[in-house]
Design an enzyme around this catalytic site. Structure first.
Site, short mmCIF file in Angstrom:
data_model
loop_
_atom_site.label_atom_id
_atom_site.label_comp_id
_atom_site.label_asym_id
_atom_site.label_seq_id
_atom_site.Cartn_x
_atom_site.Cartn_y
_atom_site.Cartn_z
CG ASP A 1 44.21 41.10 36.09
OD1 ASP A 1 45.37 41.52 36.23
OD2 ASP A 1 43.88 40.27 35.23
CG ASP B 1 41.22 37.99 40.65
OD1 ASP B 1 41.88 37.16 39.98
OD2 ASP B 1 40.62 38.96 40.14
CB ALA C 1 34.53 36.31 20.28
#
Length: 531
Positions: free
Chosen positions: A99, A97, A238
């Site tokens: 980050d 990955d 969100a």
């Protein structure tokens, strides 16, 4: 030839004796303690091609083989912790990955930026009260591995048995034991309730999310504004997601990269070392290529060829992967035109060196490369997106990057920690004495102790709880260690031990580990086994 054979035979005998010696010592010397030993695992690595520039050092109950290269800045193989035996000789493919895996950020700066951007989105787009704009990120408040109860609006830590610990917050107010019992009778969270209402906060990006949730709840409570916890969670979730996807976060990092991370030459040398050893390397990230490209060029600043990281460091690069869906869906890859930043529509029949791909799925990756099963290891920092799915469904080996490990180990080596642990042992020894046969009538075991003894027991049990809490406060004054919950391990760490083979605070720690190292888990003594 005869001398060479004799030399090889002598070295082999010495090596075998050393292995037996270390194994024998490890079984007799290991101490089992609820607090002294970090929930990590013993490891010894031997390699027939290892440099002679090695030595055996003793470090806190652990024997390790280390490289004494004076040029090593941060890499340290003693900081690689093992859950399951991992033989790197059997690993053909290594994936990463991006980050918090290939790059380690300045946490306070990055997480503070996420907090601010998400907070501003709530005010400017979702019309939250303008007072929310004045909230500030507190890096000391929350840790990873927490749960948010969307029904009750509580932020809490669970242990491995899904029991509620004493770390429960409504806003920024800590609930006392009586309040916790009212909310969670028996302190156990059923699987049904957990799946319906408990949202996990398992990565570092969720730390500012937890802080923002608590700060807003406290603000609304203080101003007598009614709110629905589930709606608040949806909005904050969100906002954090949009911050990642709309480019604001990446743009802010690229505007001032030195504020968020430092050049990392060790990472470049690690990737080159693994490739030269014959292993295939790939990058699989949810980030867009432009961000990763500019970031890695900054990390490899000053290295000749650092700007050619796609060709030199990896056999394949996949961006915009949308994990964890990457491990579940079945869609093809698309070739990325990196010069014009656009996806091409032609079908992909093979993965070409130096090219960058987007979208796709693990099924397509397996079909195109035949990389599959336990011959692949993938390193990431997120339990759900990087670790659980590759292991559970596809049989990949996994390594987790947990930045917090380093701090936890440092705390455990402080005199303050050791003093508090010794105090806890003394308290527990007193409790054992109080419950011994000499203080009870064996013919009336159900009868309560004398009033004086009962008072002494109650006081001592409270002292024990206070001492445990004081130990936990050394890690984080609100939620304690991300690994331990009183005498148990946390639900977060239980998942790490179940799905993750090795873990460390920084991928660079593999730099001085030979590419065919064998990592052993520490011998674990269980409560019924003699010391």
């Amino acid at each position: 030839t005869i001398l060479s054979q004799k030399k090889a035979l002598v070295l082999s005998c010495v090596r075998m004796k050393l292995v037996r010696c270390l194994n024998s010592f490890s079984l007799s010397a290991l101490r089992t303690s609820r607090f002294v030993v970090l929930p990590s695992h013993f490891q010894v690595r031997f390699n027939s091609h290892a440099s002679s520039n090695t030595n055996i050092n003793t470090k806190t109950d652990t024997y390790i083989k280390t490289n004494t290269d004076p040029n090593a800045n941060t890499a340290d193989i003693s900081k690689i912790y093992v859950n399951n035996e991992l033989n790197m000789k059997e690993i053909d493919v290594i994936g990463f990955d991006y980050d918090f895996t290939l790059c380690n950020y300045n946490e306070d700066n990055l997480l503070g930026l996420i907090y601010n951007l998400a907070r501003d989105y709530l005010v400017n787009v979702l019309s939250y009260p303008h007072e929310v704009q004045g909230l500030q990120y507190d890096p000391r408040f929350a840790v990873r591995g927490l749960h948010f109860d969307t029904f009750k609006g509580l932020l809490l830590k669970l242990d491995s048995r899904h029991a509620v610990t004493n770390s429960v917050f409504f806003g920024r107010r800590r609930l006392d034991a009586e309040e916790i019992q009212k909310h969670y009778i028996g302190l156990h969270i059923s699987s049904e309730y957990r799946h319906l209402f408990m949202k996990t906060l398992n990565d570092l990006y969720s730390v500012p999310e937890a802080c923002l949730l608590s700060d807003i709840i406290q603000l609304l409570t203080d101003t007598n504004v009614p709110f629905e916890p589930s709606h608040l969670y949806q909005d904050v979730r969100a906002a954090v997601n949009i911050v990642h996807r709309n480019g604001q976060l990446q743009a802010a990092i690229l505007d001032d990269p030195a504020k968020f991370y430092h050049p990392n030459t060790e990472l470049y040398h690690l990737l080159i070392k693994w490739r030269k050893s014959g292993k295939k390397l790939f990058l699989l990230t949810n980030n867009n290529f432009n961000f990763v490209d500019k970031s890695l060029k900054f990390l490899f600043k000053g290295i000749e060829g650092g700007d050619r990281w796609v060709e030199d460091c990896f056999d394949a690069v996949f961006t915009g992967a949308n994990k964890p869906l990457f491990f579940q869906r079945k869609i093809p890859f698309r070739l990325l035109d990196t010069k014009n930043n656009r996806l091409l529509w032609s079908p992909i029949s093979e993965l070409k060196p130096g090219k960058v791909y987007a979208q796709g799925s693990i099924d397509e990756l397996t079909r195109l490369t035949q990389w599959k099963g336990s011959r692949v290891i993938y390193f990431g920092d997120h339990l759900d997106a990087d670790i659980v799915e590759p292991t559970r469904i596809h049989g990949w080996r996994t390594g987790m990057i947990l930045n917090e490990v380093e701090k936890e180990v440092e705390v455990r080596h402080t005199e303050d920690f050791r003093t508090k642990v010794r105090g806890l042992y003394a308290i527990e020894k007193d409790l054992v004495r109080m419950y011994s046969e000499e203080n009870w009538d064996l013919n009336e075991m159900d009868s309560p102790p004398s009033g004086e003894l009962e008072t002494e027991i109650d006081k001592t049990e409270q002292l024990r709880l206070d001492q445990i809490e004081a130990i936990q406060d050394l890690f984080n004054e609100n939620f304690g260690s991300i690994f331990r919950a009183h005498n148990d391990i946390t639900l977060f760490y239980a998942q790490v031990t179940r799905y993750c083979d090795v873990y460390t605070s920084h991928i660079n720690h593999f730099l001085h580990s030979p590419p065919i190292s064998l990592f052993y888990p520490r011998y674990r003594r269980y409560p019924h086994e003699p010391r």
